[in-house]
Write a protein that holds these residues in place. Structure first.
Motif, PDB file in Angstrom:
ATOM      1  N   LEU A 281       0.828  -1.206   0.000  1.00 16.95           N
ATOM      2  CA  LEU A 281       0.000   0.000   0.000  1.00 16.95           C
ATOM      3  C   LEU A 281       0.865   1.261   0.000  1.00 16.95           C
ATOM      4  N   ILE A 282       1.956   1.237   0.753  1.00 17.40           N
ATOM      5  CA  ILE A 282       2.861   2.387   0.808  1.00 17.40           C
ATOM      6  C   ILE A 282       3.418   2.680  -0.580  1.00 17.40           C
ATOM      7  N   LEU A 283       3.905   1.644  -1.258  1.00 19.73           N
ATOM      8  CA  LEU A 283       4.495   1.838  -2.581  1.00 19.73           C
ATOM      9  C   LEU A 283       3.450   2.187  -3.629  1.00 19.73           C
ATOM     10  N   GLY A 284       2.273   1.577  -3.540  1.00 23.15           N
ATOM     11  CA  GLY A 284       1.242   1.791  -4.547  1.00 23.15           C
ATOM     12  C   GLY A 284       0.492   3.096  -4.414  1.00 23.15           C
ATOM     13  N   SER A 285       0.609   3.758  -3.261  1.00 21.65           N
ATOM     14  CA  SER A 285      -0.163   4.986  -3.045  1.00 21.65           C
ATOM     15  C   SER A 285       0.616   6.246  -3.393  1.00 21.65           C
ATOM     16  N   VAL A 286       1.861   6.104  -3.874  1.00 23.61           N
ATOM     17  CA  VAL A 286       2.669   7.274  -4.233  1.00 23.61           C
ATOM     18  C   VAL A 286       3.082   7.163  -5.691  1.00 23.61           C
ATOM     19  N   PRO A 287       3.372   8.294  -6.342  1.00 22.16           N
ATOM     20  CA  PRO A 287       3.882   8.247  -7.717  1.00 22.16           C
ATOM     21  C   PRO A 287       5.204   7.490  -7.773  1.00 22.16           C
ATOM     22  N   ALA A 288       5.484   6.874  -8.910  1.00 19.37           N
ATOM     23  CA  ALA A 288       6.695   6.065  -9.040  1.00 19.37           C
ATOM     24  C   ALA A 288       7.949   6.867  -8.778  1.00 19.37           C
ATOM     25  N   GLU A 289       7.947   8.146  -9.182  1.00 16.29           N
ATOM     26  CA  GLU A 289       9.157   8.948  -9.002  1.00 16.29           C
ATOM     27  C   GLU A 289       9.440   9.259  -7.544  1.00 16.29           C
ATOM     28  N   LYS A 290       8.477   9.047  -6.656  1.00 22.76           N
ATOM     29  CA  LYS A 290       8.664   9.283  -5.220  1.00 22.76           C
ATOM     30  C   LYS A 290       8.872   7.984  -4.443  1.00 22.76           C
ATOM     31  N   SER A 291       9.088   6.882  -5.161  1.00 21.38           N
ATOM     32  CA  SER A 291       9.147   5.585  -4.473  1.00 21.38           C
ATOM     33  C   SER A 291      10.357   5.479  -3.545  1.00 21.38           C
ATOM     34  N   GLY A 292      11.461   6.148  -3.884  1.00 20.45           N
ATOM     35  CA  GLY A 292      12.628   6.103  -3.004  1.00 20.45           C
ATOM     36  C   GLY A 292      12.346   6.732  -1.663  1.00 20.45           C
ATOM     37  N   ALA A 293      11.725   7.911  -1.688  1.00 20.44           N
ATOM     38  CA  ALA A 293      11.371   8.585  -0.437  1.00 20.44           C
ATOM     39  C   ALA A 293      10.354   7.767   0.349  1.00 20.44           C
ATOM     40  N   ALA A 294       9.371   7.187  -0.358  1.00 22.34           N
ATOM     41  CA  ALA A 294       8.355   6.378   0.317  1.00 22.34           C
ATOM     42  C   ALA A 294       8.983   5.149   0.965  1.00 22.34           C
ATOM     43  N   ALA A 295       9.892   4.487   0.238  1.00 21.38           N
ATOM     44  CA  ALA A 295      10.560   3.309   0.795  1.00 21.38           C
ATOM     45  C   ALA A 295      11.404   3.678   2.012  1.00 21.38           C
ATOM     46  N   ALA A 296      12.060   4.852   1.942  1.00 21.99           N
ATOM     47  CA  ALA A 296      12.875   5.291   3.077  1.00 21.99           C
ATOM     48  C   ALA A 296      12.016   5.553   4.305  1.00 21.99           C
ATOM     49  N   ILE A 297      10.841   6.156   4.098  1.00 22.13           N
ATOM     50  CA  ILE A 297       9.932   6.399   5.223  1.00 22.13           C
ATOM     51  C   ILE A 297       9.464   5.070   5.812  1.00 22.13           C
ATOM     52  N   SER A 298       9.188   4.107   4.940  1.00 17.51           N
ATOM     53  CA  SER A 298       8.773   2.785   5.414  1.00 17.51           C
ATOM     54  C   SER A 298       9.875   2.139   6.239  1.00 17.51           C
ATOM     55  N   GLU A 299      11.128   2.228   5.752  1.00 17.83           N
ATOM     56  CA  GLU A 299      12.253   1.651   6.495  1.00 17.83           C
ATOM     57  C   GLU A 299      12.475   2.366   7.831  1.00 17.83           C
ATOM     58  N   THR A 300      12.293   3.687   7.823  1.00 20.15           N
ATOM     59  CA  THR A 300      12.404   4.449   9.073  1.00 20.15           C
ATOM     60  C   THR A 300      11.331   3.989  10.059  1.00 20.15           C
ATOM     61  N   GLY A 301      10.133   3.727   9.534  1.00 19.47           N
ATOM     62  CA  GLY A 301       9.066   3.196  10.379  1.00 19.47           C
ATOM     63  C   GLY A 301       9.447   1.867  10.997  1.00 19.47           C
ATOM     64  N   TYR A 302      10.144   1.022  10.232  1.00 16.12           N
ATOM     65  CA  TYR A 302      10.638  -0.255  10.766  1.00 16.12           C
ATOM     66  C   TYR A 302      11.548  -0.011  11.960  1.00 16.12           C
ATOM     67  N   GLU A 303      12.528   0.913  11.779  1.00 15.53           N
ATOM     68  CA  GLU A 303      13.486   1.187  12.844  1.00 15.53           C
ATOM     69  C   GLU A 303      12.788   1.736  14.088  1.00 15.53           C
ATOM     70  N   VAL A 304      11.918   2.725  13.873  1.00 16.88           N
ATOM     71  CA  VAL A 304      11.229   3.365  15.005  1.00 16.88           C
ATOM     72  C   VAL A 304      10.299   2.382  15.695  1.00 16.88           C
ATOM     73  N   GLY A 305       9.555   1.587  14.908  1.00  9.94           N
ATOM     74  CA  GLY A 305       8.657   0.604  15.503  1.00  9.94           C
ATOM     75  C   GLY A 305       9.396  -0.418  16.340  1.00  9.94           C
ATOM     76  N   SER A 306      10.549  -0.888  15.824  1.00 10.72           N
ATOM     77  CA  SER A 306      11.349  -1.862  16.569  1.00 10.72           C
ATOM     78  C   SER A 306      11.859  -1.270  17.883  1.00 10.72           C
ATOM     79  N   LEU A 307      12.365  -0.038  17.806  1.00  7.44           N
ATOM     80  CA  LEU A 307      12.897   0.608  19.001  1.00  7.44           C
ATOM     81  C   LEU A 307      11.802   0.917  20.016  1.00  7.44           C
ATOM     82  N   LEU A 308      10.661   1.381  19.524  1.00  6.45           N
ATOM     83  CA  LEU A 308       9.558   1.705  20.440  1.00  6.45           C
ATOM     84  C   LEU A 308       9.037   0.450  21.129  1.00  6.45           C
TER      85      LEU A 308
END
Length: 538
Positions: A413-440
């Motif tokens: 859903l994260i990747l499909g809800s953004v334009p393709a040219e913004k997929s790098g930023a979207a993927a980075a936000i998703s990965e940041t969410g992984y880090e923050v979720g794990s730490l929290l």
């Protein structure tokens, strides 16, 4: 799930491709994305090559833990140095994920992946032969720098290699399964390497793992980038570091040392820098991070689901690892092996759920995964832990099934809800969410568990007469110290200390699980309500 069809055309349907566009590079025209008609086998081969850095990062994250005792003896580290050997990598990684994801959108995601892979392999080889702890700490920080280039690049490349939602969903499931599989292999692989070679082998193994990607990636992985990237804003990169590094460090300090004014102040500083970062992004013509992405309810809710899924999983692992090792008497490697069925369940559920969204709306699938995670915590909150590890390990499998279901579809859903040219930023936000979720998960649930243990512990009278006050004080702080103290006492008193510590720890687990149960249930309701209109896949 089909929202991406409005922003990205399938390159295989383009009729106006030029001869130059018939290369394996996804080249963007001003009108949108356009690419060569790669054969499907090339797409899946590209995905296979992308799995090598995914497996490496996952294995590296968990394998190093088993090398720490050997590192401490070999390099004669202090306690603070050993802590920084562990923390240097995630601190730098978390601080640079957003910057590197945006950089990939600008210079090319494959190019960034190759640069990161070369850097990771070279630094791993150099760090494996560290002559002292300072060298190893610096190397771990450098690995975080290059590691931040890898994970967002792999996920954003998947978005562009697989524009068809159904194929992309399967690719994301394989990506997530690879990450989970690497995490399962890490403890076993790391323990075996340390036992048969030396601690540096855990780092040196990055070199052969990266060889297939570096040898074949440039030929088979198509390049993609933002067609109008704008310039790189260095102050925004600095601000992103000043946001994530203090926040991540503060959370880790709370997780290990408890709630205190210093880590809370550090987190507050990071939050203040976050506000400054957001204001700057809103003013820039070409922001490092397009904060308008968060106005998309599908995107922001899917990110929230990812954070909470990892929150629940890592919080569970925190107290399960203590229970298996300290109360059940398992060795660390035996405890790791006992958790493998749950990690396999995570992989399996992520793959099995892919065809399910053709019949059930993705939002309800995500909600169902979060509800399953809640049910795993329900088993813990209301179950009897004194009958052995079976109940907790069974609850972990239920939780893992829910996490695998929720994070696979939420990532899509994260990747499909953004334009393709913004997929790098979207993927980075998703990965940041992984880090923050794990730490929290570790910090919040760990703090609650520790506070409950300390409040409910009732040590037997007379301990001060047979041992030091320092040992008694330490036993009142943590379960590990209580078990260590019991090992030094005569049998009747030792049994009483163990029973008191077990009772206090179990009461804390019940309370922690109940709180996590409420959070997961609320997250399931949120996903069901907000994502309910996302259509099923065709």
């Amino acid at each position: 799930m089909n929202t991406s069809r409005n922003t990205l055309r399938d390159p295989r349907t383009q009729s106006n491709s030029t001869a130059a566009e018939m290369s394996p590079v996804i080249a963007h025209t001003p009108a949108g994305a356009s690419a060569a008609p790669n054969a499907p086998w090339r797409d899946w081969l590209a995905l296979g090559l992308l799995m090598f850095p995914v497996l490496l990062i996952a294995v590296d994250n968990t394998a190093l833990t088993f090398a720490l005792p050997a590192i401490a003896l070999s390099l004669e580290t202090t306690g603070v140095q050993l802590l920084w050997i562990v923390d240097a990598y995630p601190l730098v990684l978390a601080g640079l994920l957003v910057a590197m994801g945006s950089l990939g959108d600008r210079i090319g995601r494959r190019r960034l992946l190759i640069i990161g892979s070369i850097g990771f392999a070279v630094v791993s080889a150099a760090t494996a032969f560290s002559p002292g702890p300072e060298w190893l700490i610096a190397g771990r920080g450098a690995l975080g720098f290059f590691g931040a280039m890898l994970m967002p690049s792999t996920l954003s490349l998947i978005r562009n290699i697989f524009p068809d939602p159904n194929r992309r969903r399967l690719a994301v499931a394989i990506w997530a399964a690879g990450f989970s599989g690497g995490a399962a292999l890490g403890p076993i692989f790391g323990g075996w390497l340390v036992e048969h070679f030396w601690w540096g082998a855990v780092l040196l193994v990055a070199v052969p793992i990266m060889v297939p990607l570096l040898a074949f990636g440039p030929a088979f992985i198509p390049e993609s980038r933002d067609p109008a990237p704008g310039r790189v804003d260095v102050p925004s990169i600095v601000l992103s570091l000043l946001v994530m590094v203090p926040v991540v460090y503060g959370i880790k300090e709370i997780a290990t040392q408890g709630i205190d004014a210093v880590p809370l102040g550090i987190i507050a500083f990071g939050v203040a820098m976050g506000m400054a970062f957001i204001r700057r992004q809103q003013r820039l013509a070409s922001p490092l991070l397009d904060v308008s992405l968060f106005r998309n309810r599908v995107f922001s809710t899917a990110i929230t689901a990812n954070v909470l899924a990892l929150f629940s999983f890592n919080g569970f692992i925190l107290f399960l690892a203590q229970h298996l090792q300290l109360l059940e008497g398992m060795s660390p490697s035996a405890a790791g092996v006992a958790m493998i069925p749950a990690l396999v369940a995570t992989m399996a559920s992520g793959l099995v759920v892919v065809p399910l969204v053709r019949k059930i709306r993705p939002g309800f699938v995500v909600a169902g995964g979060l509800a399953m995670s809640a049910s795993g915590y329900c088993v813990v909150a209301f179950g009897n832990h004194s009958s052995g590890p079976a109940l907790l390990l069974g609850a972990l499998i239920i939780l893992a099934l829910g996490v695998g279901t929720a994070e696979t579809i939420s990532n899509d859903l994260i990747l499909g809800s953004v334009p393709a040219e913004k997929s790098g930023a979207a993927a980075a936000i998703s990965e940041t969410g992984y880090e923050v979720g794990s730490l929290l998960g570790t910090a919040v649930l760990g703090s609650i568990l520790t506070a409950s243990y300390q409040h409910n512990l009732r040590l037997p009278a007379g301990l001060a007469d047979v041992t030091s006050g320092t040992a008694v004080h330490s036993a009142a702080e943590t379960l590990a110290a209580a078990m260590e103290l019991a090992g030094t006492l005569p049998a009747p008193l030792a049994d009483a200390v163990r029973a008191a510590a077990k009772t206090a720890f179990d009461s804390g687990v019940h309370i922690t699980a109940a709180i996590a149960l409420v959070l997961m249930a609320a997250a399931a309701v949120l996903a069901a309500v907000v994502l309910r209109k996302v259509p099923t896949a065709e």
